[in-house]
Scaffold this active site. Sequence first.
Site, short mmCIF file in Angstrom:
data_model
loop_
_atom_site.label_atom_id
_atom_site.label_comp_id
_atom_site.label_asym_id
_atom_site.label_seq_id
_atom_site.Cartn_x
_atom_site.Cartn_y
_atom_site.Cartn_z
N ARG A 1 83.22 33.29 40.03
CA ARG A 1 83.02 31.88 39.71
C ARG A 1 82.67 31.07 41.08
O ARG A 1 83.40 31.03 41.95
CB ARG A 1 84.15 31.22 38.93
N PHE B 1 68.97 36.29 31.47
CA PHE B 1 68.77 35.17 32.38
C PHE B 1 69.09 35.47 33.85
O PHE B 1 68.88 34.55 34.40
CB PHE B 1 70.04 34.07 31.94
N LYS C 1 78.34 25.57 33.54
CA LYS C 1 78.52 25.45 31.97
C LYS C 1 78.51 23.90 31.57
O LYS C 1 79.66 23.25 32.10
CB LYS C 1 79.06 26.34 31.24
N LYS D 1 72.49 27.25 26.57
CA LYS D 1 73.94 28.30 26.54
C LYS D 1 74.09 28.82 25.26
O LYS D 1 74.10 28.52 24.38
CB LYS D 1 75.18 27.48 26.85
#
Length: 281
Positions: free
Chosen positions: A187, A117, A193, A45
Amino acid sequence: MHRRHVLAVCALALAAPAFAEAPALLLAKVYQPGLPLADYWVSEKYDGVRGYWDGQRLRTRGGESITPPAWFTAGWPNTALDGELWAGRGRFAQAQSTVRSQEAGDAAWRQIRFMVFDLPAHPGSFDERLPALQTTVARMGQPWVQAVAQHRVGSHEALHALLLRTVRAGGEGLMLHRGASLYRAGRSDDLIKLKTHDDAEARVVAHLPGKGKHAGKMGALLLEMPDGQRFKLGTGFSDADRTTPPPLGSWVTYRFLGTHHGGLPRFASFVRVREDMVATQ
């Protein structure tokens, strides 16, 4: 209306930035035990500023235009790229300052990498988007544009060992991306994460006065979470923060340790202002 006044109004209208709609981005949920790890790719991350290349221009998560030097985006493809504008581990402030500044020059932007990404416009699953992304970035041939390395991790023990190694080396945490997922805004469990602590963003709705040693300064912020719940945030601030607190309507990141039954954060403390998110009143 006087001609000079008309000209002044027109000039202001031309100078004012147009409202930019925020791009429809894939957003992450927080890791929960029991995740079917075999379904996911794992990557570092990156603690930078979210950057979205729409095929024509580079924008923030909130939709505001980013203005790097012309060479930075020269030759970029006309397809969308989703990534992080990153200055290196532990250098979030440097990345944010460079990306937000209209006057940052070549020297500052030479320190920034665009860590790509995802390919938002690609119709396939992430398993299919990943090789396409790697091919796209390789064709660009620019050292400041890099495809984020993705790996499979065999067990939750190995995952947490990787997390600890990453954090000890100065990284922020890990991201897990479900291989079978399509790119969709919002989401979901498609993107997860994993960090050694929880953090989130909330909007500043009031400055609460300080008492005692903080008399005459800001004592706490009243924050509003995306779901509308509000809470007071009173720790983690420097004296400078209390003298000049984050503006009303701005978004801040706070760190916390789990939540109460109603969803409010436990032991929350201030981390920083999120200048890449559009302030609202």
